[in-house]
Design a protein around this motif. Structure first.
Motif, mmCIF file in Angstrom:
data_model
loop_
_atom_site.group_PDB
_atom_site.id
_atom_site.type_symbol
_atom_site.label_atom_id
_atom_site.label_comp_id
_atom_site.label_asym_id
_atom_site.label_seq_id
_atom_site.Cartn_x
_atom_site.Cartn_y
_atom_site.Cartn_z
ATOM 1 N N SER A 16 36.839 32.187 38.757
ATOM 2 C CA SER A 16 35.473 32.640 38.472
ATOM 3 C C SER A 16 35.385 33.323 37.110
ATOM 4 O O SER A 16 34.737 34.359 36.958
ATOM 5 N N GLY A 17 36.087 32.764 36.143
ATOM 6 C CA GLY A 17 36.026 33.296 34.788
ATOM 7 C C GLY A 17 36.915 34.489 34.527
ATOM 8 O O GLY A 17 36.948 35.007 33.405
ATOM 9 N N ILE A 18 37.678 34.940 35.522
ATOM 10 C CA ILE A 18 38.560 36.098 35.393
ATOM 11 C C ILE A 18 40.014 35.634 35.371
ATOM 12 O O ILE A 18 40.421 34.791 36.171
ATOM 13 N N GLN A 19 40.791 36.189 34.463
ATOM 14 C CA GLN A 19 42.203 35.861 34.389
ATOM 15 C C GLN A 19 43.019 36.746 35.325
ATOM 16 O O GLN A 19 42.878 37.966 35.330
ATOM 17 N N TYR A 20 43.885 36.103 36.104
ATOM 18 C CA TYR A 20 44.826 36.794 36.973
ATOM 19 C C TYR A 20 46.228 36.417 36.499
ATOM 20 O O TYR A 20 46.570 35.242 36.436
ATOM 21 N N PHE A 21 47.037 37.422 36.170
ATOM 22 C CA PHE A 21 48.330 37.184 35.544
ATOM 23 C C PHE A 21 49.448 37.125 36.582
ATOM 24 O O PHE A 21 49.517 37.951 37.499
ATOM 25 N N LEU A 22 50.332 36.155 36.395
ATOM 26 C CA LEU A 22 51.434 35.949 37.326
ATOM 27 C C LEU A 22 52.409 37.123 37.287
ATOM 28 O O LEU A 22 52.857 37.529 36.219
ATOM 29 N N LYS A 23 52.743 37.645 38.460
ATOM 30 C CA LYS A 23 53.685 38.758 38.571
ATOM 31 C C LYS A 23 54.980 38.361 39.275
ATOM 32 O O LYS A 23 56.070 38.665 38.813
#
Length: 285
Positions: A120-127
């Motif tokens: 939804s247009g938001i970046q979620y960074f891999l942890k």
């Protein structure tokens, strides 16, 4: 294989916890899985088992009283279909990684920026990634042999759901190439809460999903503190894993977590969405 408890220096652990998390944002801490915990297990009938997680610590109350818990059964028909709405955007970068035996699972954690997904247009960074066996989620009541979780976090303070998890179900078949690459390191950690740097790992080597066909719903972490508001993305594409690889994962963790899948949780009228893209039809006439 039996694990003997060792003395725990509570004061030292508390000081380390404070130093590590003092400068962290509140939103990230709320969705953080517990590390190196023996206060919970997966043993049927145990007072530390899944049925009692919500009673062990007040911070874990959501495990018992939450209304949006994971995992769930993904139904074959009762979901909202959103054809060709959006393909999951993923960007990965090779990064230094650490393999860790947390006792209740094997975790692979990346340092720095290992890539992200866009929701939804938001970046979620891999942890990090970790494995459960048998699978935690099911489809039409069927549980599979293993489940991979890829955990992502957004640092945007305006985001209501700061954690997203991509899950992939596996069935017995050909060995998983990525687990084969880690096999020697995993075997060396058997029954030991330890960690080791394994160099640069490209997350793209993990076969997650094709990005075009997946379920999506709002749920929770599947281990304490069972924090809710997690965006779950479950692939419709199944992976394959060998029986030997599953045995390795089970033997490496402690006895109380050899089968580390939380029981299914009530759906409670949550909406499950299915994103898919119809195959293109080519007319050769």
């Amino acid at each position: 294989m039996k694990h003997q408890s060792k003395p725990i220096f509570i004061i030292s652990r508390f000081l380390v916890f404070v130093l590590l998390f003092t400068h962290s944002t509140i939103s990230v801490v709320k969705a953080q899985e517990v590390e190196d915990e023996r206060d919970f297990d997966y043993v049927e009938g145990s007072k530390k088992g899944p049925a009692y997680w919500g009673e062990i610590k007040k911070e874990w109350a959501a495990c018992k009283h939450g209304g949006m818990q994971s995992p769930i059964d993904l139904p074959g028909k009762s979901f909202q279909i959103l054809p060709s709405l959006v393909e999951l955007k993923r960007t990965y970068k090779p990064s230094n990684a650490t393999l860790k035996n947390r006792g209740h699972d094997i975790k692979l954690e990346w340092a720095g920026n290992a890539g992200s997904i866009e929701i939804s247009g938001i970046q979620y960074f891999l942890k990090q990634s970790h494995w459960h066996s048998p699978s935690e989620h099911s489809i039409n009541g069927k549980r599979y042999d293993m489940e991979l979780h890829m955990v992502y976090q957004s640092m945007d303070p305006k985001v209501e759901s700061n954690t997203a998890v991509v899950g992939v179900l596996y069935q017995i078949g050909r060995p998983d190439a990525f687990l084969s690459k880690l096999a020697r390191d995993i075997a060396s950690m058997t029954d030991k809460k330890t960690e080791r740097s394994i160099g640069v790992i490209d997350p793209a080597e993990i076969v997650e999903l094709d990005g075009k066909n997946y379920y999506r719903y709002i749920g929770s972490l599947t281990i304490p503190p069972c924090t809710e508001g997690v965006i779950w993305i479950m692939s419709k594409q199944l992976g394959t894993v060998s029986r030997e690889q599953i045995d390795l994962l089970r033997l490496s963790v402690y006895d109380y977590a050899e089968m580390n899948a939380r029981p299914l949780q009530p759906l409670n009228r949550r909406m499950i969405r299915l994103y898919f893209q119809k195959p293109k039809i080519i007319n050769y006439n």
